[in-house]
Design a protein around this motif. Structure first.
Motif, mmCIF file in Angstrom:
data_model
loop_
_atom_site.group_PDB
_atom_site.id
_atom_site.type_symbol
_atom_site.label_atom_id
_atom_site.label_comp_id
_atom_site.label_asym_id
_atom_site.label_seq_id
_atom_site.Cartn_x
_atom_site.Cartn_y
_atom_site.Cartn_z
ATOM 1 N N THR A 10 1.815 -0.742 0.356
ATOM 2 C CA THR A 10 1.823 0.499 -0.430
ATOM 3 C C THR A 10 1.924 1.725 0.456
ATOM 4 O O THR A 10 1.516 1.732 1.618
ATOM 5 C CB THR A 10 0.571 0.600 -1.321
ATOM 6 N N ILE A 11 2.478 2.781 -0.142
ATOM 7 C CA ILE A 11 2.755 4.016 0.571
ATOM 8 C C ILE A 11 2.675 5.179 -0.421
ATOM 9 O O ILE A 11 2.795 4.976 -1.638
ATOM 10 C CB ILE A 11 4.148 3.945 1.261
ATOM 11 N N PHE A 12 2.478 6.378 0.091
ATOM 12 C CA PHE A 12 2.488 7.581 -0.745
ATOM 13 C C PHE A 12 3.914 7.890 -1.186
ATOM 14 O O PHE A 12 4.881 7.424 -0.599
ATOM 15 C CB PHE A 12 1.905 8.762 0.027
ATOM 16 N N GLY A 13 4.043 8.713 -2.213
ATOM 17 C CA GLY A 13 5.367 9.122 -2.694
ATOM 18 C C GLY A 13 5.302 9.551 -4.143
ATOM 19 O O GLY A 13 5.053 10.712 -4.448
ATOM 20 N N ASN A 14 5.519 8.601 -5.040
ATOM 21 C CA ASN A 14 5.376 8.915 -6.461
ATOM 22 C C ASN A 14 3.931 9.233 -6.798
ATOM 23 O O ASN A 14 3.651 10.019 -7.714
ATOM 24 C CB ASN A 14 5.859 7.742 -7.312
ATOM 25 N N VAL A 15 3.020 8.607 -6.064
ATOM 26 C CA VAL A 15 1.572 8.787 -6.238
ATOM 27 C C VAL A 15 0.937 8.739 -4.851
ATOM 28 O O VAL A 15 1.565 8.289 -3.896
ATOM 29 C CB VAL A 15 0.967 7.680 -7.133
ATOM 30 N N PRO A 16 -0.327 9.165 -4.696
ATOM 31 C CA PRO A 16 -1.014 8.963 -3.419
ATOM 32 C C PRO A 16 -1.146 7.464 -3.105
ATOM 33 O O PRO A 16 -1.106 6.622 -4.009
ATOM 34 C CB PRO A 16 -2.382 9.603 -3.644
ATOM 35 N N THR A 17 -1.351 7.132 -1.843
ATOM 36 C CA THR A 17 -1.353 5.731 -1.420
ATOM 37 C C THR A 17 -2.429 4.919 -2.125
ATOM 38 O O THR A 17 -2.188 3.768 -2.519
ATOM 39 C CB THR A 17 -1.537 5.636 0.100
ATOM 40 N N SER A 18 -3.615 5.474 -2.291
ATOM 41 C CA SER A 18 -4.691 4.705 -2.948
ATOM 42 C C SER A 18 -4.308 4.341 -4.374
ATOM 43 O O SER A 18 -4.588 3.220 -4.838
ATOM 44 C CB SER A 18 -5.999 5.500 -2.943
ATOM 45 N N LEU A 19 -3.645 5.256 -5.079
ATOM 46 C CA LEU A 19 -3.214 4.968 -6.443
ATOM 47 C C LEU A 19 -2.027 3.998 -6.438
ATOM 48 O O LEU A 19 -1.906 3.148 -7.334
ATOM 49 C CB LEU A 19 -2.850 6.262 -7.170
ATOM 50 N N ALA A 20 -1.177 4.090 -5.434
ATOM 51 C CA ALA A 20 -0.089 3.118 -5.303
ATOM 52 C C ALA A 20 -0.651 1.706 -5.160
ATOM 53 O O ALA A 20 -0.122 0.746 -5.737
ATOM 54 C CB ALA A 20 0.789 3.466 -4.097
ATOM 55 N N THR A 21 -1.731 1.566 -4.404
ATOM 56 C CA THR A 21 -2.377 0.258 -4.238
ATOM 57 C C THR A 21 -2.955 -0.218 -5.562
ATOM 58 O O THR A 21 -2.786 -1.384 -5.952
ATOM 59 C CB THR A 21 -3.485 0.359 -3.180
ATOM 60 N N HIS A 22 -3.651 0.662 -6.262
ATOM 61 C CA HIS A 22 -4.188 0.355 -7.594
ATOM 62 C C HIS A 22 -3.072 -0.135 -8.508
ATOM 63 O O HIS A 22 -3.198 -1.173 -9.184
ATOM 64 C CB HIS A 22 -4.841 1.623 -8.146
ATOM 65 N N ASN A 23 -1.948 0.570 -8.521
ATOM 66 C CA ASN A 23 -0.848 0.224 -9.419
ATOM 67 C C ASN A 23 -0.173 -1.082 -9.012
ATOM 68 O O ASN A 23 0.251 -1.861 -9.867
ATOM 69 C CB ASN A 23 0.171 1.357 -9.471
ATOM 70 N N ALA A 24 -0.059 -1.325 -7.706
ATOM 71 C CA ALA A 24 0.533 -2.588 -7.244
ATOM 72 C C ALA A 24 -0.323 -3.777 -7.685
ATOM 73 O O ALA A 24 0.201 -4.788 -8.179
ATOM 74 C CB ALA A 24 0.681 -2.569 -5.724
ATOM 75 N N LEU A 25 -1.630 -3.654 -7.526
ATOM 76 C CA LEU A 25 -2.544 -4.725 -7.964
ATOM 77 C C LEU A 25 -2.467 -4.905 -9.478
ATOM 78 O O LEU A 25 -2.454 -6.039 -9.986
ATOM 79 C CB LEU A 25 -3.973 -4.395 -7.530
ATOM 80 N N HIS A 26 -2.399 -3.804 -10.205
ATOM 81 C CA HIS A 26 -2.275 -3.865 -11.662
ATOM 82 C C HIS A 26 -0.992 -4.572 -12.077
ATOM 83 O O HIS A 26 -1.010 -5.444 -12.972
ATOM 84 C CB HIS A 26 -2.308 -2.452 -12.241
ATOM 85 N N LEU A 27 0.123 -4.236 -11.445
ATOM 86 C CA LEU A 27 1.408 -4.844 -11.812
ATOM 87 C C LEU A 27 1.397 -6.347 -11.563
ATOM 88 O O LEU A 27 1.952 -7.120 -12.357
ATOM 89 C CB LEU A 27 2.544 -4.180 -11.033
ATOM 90 N N LEU A 28 0.756 -6.780 -10.493
ATOM 91 C CA LEU A 28 0.670 -8.221 -10.229
ATOM 92 C C LEU A 28 -0.162 -8.922 -11.293
ATOM 93 O O LEU A 28 0.105 -10.082 -11.642
ATOM 94 C CB LEU A 28 0.101 -8.466 -8.833
ATOM 95 N N GLU A 29 -1.171 -8.240 -11.850
ATOM 96 C CA GLU A 29 -1.929 -8.811 -12.973
ATOM 97 C C GLU A 29 -1.052 -8.915 -14.216
ATOM 98 O O GLU A 29 -1.097 -9.915 -14.938
ATOM 99 C CB GLU A 29 -3.168 -7.959 -13.257
ATOM 100 N N VAL A 30 -0.250 -7.883 -14.471
ATOM 101 C CA VAL A 30 0.661 -7.906 -15.619
ATOM 102 C C VAL A 30 1.621 -9.094 -15.504
ATOM 103 O O VAL A 30 1.897 -9.798 -16.479
ATOM 104 C CB VAL A 30 1.450 -6.585 -15.714
ATOM 105 N N ILE A 31 2.112 -9.319 -14.294
ATOM 106 C CA ILE A 31 3.084 -10.395 -14.057
ATOM 107 C C ILE A 31 2.401 -11.761 -14.026
ATOM 108 O O ILE A 31 3.050 -12.789 -14.256
ATOM 109 C CB ILE A 31 3.837 -10.120 -12.734
ATOM 110 N N GLY A 32 1.094 -11.772 -13.755
ATOM 111 C CA GLY A 32 0.389 -13.039 -13.628
ATOM 112 C C GLY A 32 0.530 -13.639 -12.243
ATOM 113 O O GLY A 32 0.505 -14.870 -12.080
#
Length: 321
Positions: free
Chosen positions: A36-58
């Motif tokens: 994860t990296i900053f850009g669309n969101v700060p890095t900490s939120l990018a990490t949160h969203n990456a973990l969330h997306l992997l849960e969505v995908i299973g």
């Protein structure tokens, strides 16, 4: 045929979410991690969203490593594109906190570990500023030789930028890092906004996702309204640009593009900060400059735009994991 191992360096981001969902529905590749990296969101939120997306995908088995929070020069004010993706990066849908955490390894450490464990086998798809990858290159000179390929979403070749007339957002996010990556000698494919502005998901496509029985299609439909509203207002268009899915497509099927080869340098200061300058003339310059003896990269110059949109739609409209 062996699947290509992919690490996606990402700042999710609505179109990042589309690209990640597309990747996990692509039989051509095996996702071995997200960084994860900053850009669309700060890095900490990018990490949160990456973990969330992997849960969505299973796919909670896929590791996530958190990356840099600032550019190589530690610029204190990082540009965040929340006006494009919403405060949460996912269209202000406020997803629940993920159940697990990122690795203890940093993104740089994870990249180095994976590239050295699987030399010549791992492609890195970089969907945000290139800070993590530049850090890995600085830490280990063999990184550029051992990575199979780096696919970069960034730059504005032959067109204006999307932040200002000179600069595209990912490159402007860390121009020094981009210049390090482009001159590293790695096998690099670059997909700029001259290409991604040709690849569009229309309002009708969004409606089709909303009417689908696919859980993934419905998820993209829910998070995408904010992104569509931004494009309606900013570009007066009935659709959105598919930046990140287009770069992902270059890793999945590079035959959908044609590439020109040459040296790319990045302007690191001044009014043109973040500009990507492409020298593919083949001319032998009369004096020694910062352009001499630099390795070349491949820059996308044409794209089968309809094929990429069709690929994304087809893969979002199926629940096969």
């Amino acid at each position: 045929m062996a699947k290509t191992k992919l690490i996606i360096d990402t700042d999710p981001g609505i179109d990042d979410a589309m690209a990640i969902l597309m990747a996990f529905h692509s039989p051509e590749v095996e996702i071995i991690g997200l960084t994860t990296i900053f850009g669309n969101v700060p890095t900490s939120l990018a990490t949160h969203n990456a973990l969330h997306l992997l849960e969505v995908i299973g796919r909670e088995d896929v590791p996530v490593a958190q990356g840099c929070t600032m550019s190589l020069k530690n610029v204190p004010k990082v540009r965040i594109a929340d006006f494009v993706h919403g405060k949460d990066g996912l269209g202000n849908t406020n997803p629940s906190p993920p159940k697990r955490k990122a690795l203890d390894l940093s993104a740089k450490e994870f990249l180095l570990k994976m590239i050295n464990t699987f030399p010549g086998e791992v492609t890195v798809v970089a969907l945000g500023p290139l800070t993590n990858i530049a850090m890995a290159i600085r830490a280990d000179p063999m990184f550029a030789k051992n990575v199979k390929q780096i696919v970069v979403l960034g730059g504005a070749f032959f067109v204006n930028g999307n932040v200002n007339p000179a600069s595209e957002a990912n490159i402007l996010g860390d121009p020094e890092a981009a210049d390090i990556v482009f001159t590293s000698g790695a096998d690099i494919l670059v997909v700029g906004i001259n290409i991604t502005h040709q690849v569009v998901m229309t309002d009708d496509h969004l409606k089709q996702l909303g009417q689908s029985e696919s859980a993934f299609a419905k998820y993209v439909y829910e998070i995408s309204h904010f992104y569509f509203d931004y494009h309606h207002e900013a570009y007066d268009m009935k659709g959105v640009y598919l930046h990140d899915p287009t770069a992902l497509a270059a890793a999945v099927d590079p035959l959908l593009f044609t590439f020109a080869e040459g040296v790319v340098r990045v302007q690191v200061d001044g009014i043109s900060k973040g500009m990507t300058i492409f020298n593919n003339t083949g001319k032998r310059w009369g004096e020694v400059t910062e352009w001499c003896n630099k390795p070349s990269v491949k820059v996308a110059v044409t794209v089968d735009a309809n094929q990429i949109t069709d690929m994304l739609m087809e893969r979002l409209l199926t629940d096969v994991k």
